[in-house]
Design a protein around this motif. Structure first.
Motif, short mmCIF file in Angstrom:
data_model
loop_
_atom_site.label_atom_id
_atom_site.label_comp_id
_atom_site.label_asym_id
_atom_site.label_seq_id
_atom_site.Cartn_x
_atom_site.Cartn_y
_atom_site.Cartn_z
N UNK A 1 0.84 -1.19 0.00
CA UNK A 1 0.00 0.00 0.00
C UNK A 1 0.88 1.25 0.00
N UNK A 2 0.27 2.37 -0.35
CA UNK A 2 0.95 3.64 -0.10
C UNK A 2 1.15 3.78 1.40
N UNK A 3 2.25 4.37 1.85
CA UNK A 3 2.48 4.48 3.29
C UNK A 3 1.47 5.40 3.95
N UNK A 4 1.23 5.18 5.22
CA UNK A 4 0.38 6.11 5.94
C UNK A 4 1.13 7.43 6.14
N UNK A 5 0.43 8.42 6.67
CA UNK A 5 0.99 9.77 6.73
C UNK A 5 2.30 9.82 7.52
N UNK A 6 2.31 9.28 8.71
CA UNK A 6 3.50 9.38 9.56
C UNK A 6 4.68 8.64 8.95
N UNK A 7 4.42 7.49 8.33
CA UNK A 7 5.53 6.74 7.75
C UNK A 7 6.07 7.45 6.51
N UNK A 8 5.19 8.09 5.76
CA UNK A 8 5.67 8.82 4.58
C UNK A 8 6.52 10.03 5.01
N UNK A 9 6.09 10.69 6.07
CA UNK A 9 6.91 11.80 6.60
C UNK A 9 8.28 11.26 7.02
N UNK A 10 8.29 10.12 7.70
CA UNK A 10 9.56 9.53 8.14
C UNK A 10 10.45 9.18 6.95
N UNK A 11 9.83 8.66 5.88
CA UNK A 11 10.61 8.32 4.67
C UNK A 11 11.21 9.57 4.05
N UNK A 12 10.40 10.61 3.93
CA UNK A 12 10.90 11.86 3.36
C UNK A 12 12.04 12.43 4.19
#
Length: 303
Positions: free
Chosen positions: A209-220
């Motif tokens: 799936x696309x990452x959830x909000x917090x995980x996408x922030x962490x990836x960025x």
């Protein structure tokens, strides 16, 4: 047919003891998996089973294979699939140019009398061009990435299924090659068509799936440390909004990273509607998608 020749293997890096240890190792490379993906990857390593990954483009399927190669200390061999891909392009081919030069050199040296010996010399291992599948078996242990297998034809799927059953390749002129350690095989699919059940049954399966909000922030933040926390959160929030629209190509993690990089390059400290509109080309790749977003109230979408 000669007996299979086992390819000597290099020492493999210590395998993670559990999914949590693998997740931590992947995070150290900059790849942040969720619990389900870390478990699937761990089982693929422990069970010597291929890992079949499906999901939207840009969710990190291909990147996982490279991260696993880094974690395990293995080389990665990538086969990019496409319509019309043939076994010779994925497996091996003979270097006809070098064979011809060898033939002419032998004739010039007066070695052409013994036809059988001359013909046998033409099919020496030095004239064999190893493609990704053969490379993955010879370079043992390794990671074999079969990228976008859904773009290949049914015939190639059947060939791939046979290869994955015993990790051997038969070369009529030389014999059979078998990897001493089965490669870690990662197959990816964007689901442009359904892959046959026979191939899926051979593999462990995981949908990304696309990452959830917090995980996408962490990836960025992990991949782009120069981007501020506030900007990373605004980009992640706006990207999630774009994914909720009926777009031809919803943006993935890679596009979110491109967008954040573009904004940082422009010196933007926040994602305001005007800046978002000017940089949509970093995150949207189809004119129809861009037109649809422009037609919406920009303040409501990016404010």
């Amino acid at each position: 047919m000669s007996q299979p020749t086992a390819v000597p293997s290099r020492p493999d890096a210590a395998s993670p003891a559990d999914p949590q240890e693998l997740a931590a190792a992947l995070e150290a490379t900059g790849y942040l998996p969720d619990e389900g993906l870390a478990t699937a990857a761990f089982l693929a390593l422990a069970m010597h089973r291929p890992l079949f990954l499906e999901g939207e483009a840009g969710v990190g399927k291909t990147a996982l294979a490279h991260a696993l190669a880094e974690v395990t200390g293995r080389p990665v061999h990538r086969l990019q699939c496409y319509e019309g891909l043939e076994a010779s392009q994925a497996l091996y081919d003979w270097d006809f140019g070098r064979q011809l030069l060898h033939l002419r050199a032998a004739e010039a040296a007066g070695e052409g009398a013994d036809t059988a010996t001359l013909e046998a010399g033409l099919y020496d291992r030095r004239f064999l061009l190893a493609r990704p599948l053969l490379q993955a078996l010879e370079d043992s242990p390794s990671v074999l990435l079969v990228d976008e297998v859904d773009r290949a034809d049914d015939e190639f799927e059947a060939f791939l299924l046979e290869l994955l059953s015993d990790y051997t390749i038969s070369i009529p002129e030389l014999g059979t090659v078998r990897a001493e350690v089965p490669p870690l095989v990662v197959l990816t699919s964007n689901r442009t068509r359904e892959v046959h059940d026979a191939l899926k049954r051979r593999c462990l399966y995981h949908w990304l799936e696309h990452p959830d909000f917090e995980r996408e922030v962490a990836i960025l933040r992990r991949r782009l440390p120069q981007v501020t926390e506030d900007l990373a959160r605004q980009v992640a929030r706006a990207t999630a909004k774009l994914r909720s629209l009926d777009l031809l190509k919803p943006p993935g993690i890679a596009e979110a990273m491109d967008w954040a990089t573009a904004l940082h390059t422009l010196g933007a400290r926040e994602l305001d509607p005007d800046t978002a509109a000017r940089t949509l080309g970093a995150v949207l790749k189809y004119r129809e998608d861009t037109d649809r977003v422009h037609a919406l109230t920009r303040g409501a979408l990016f404010g």
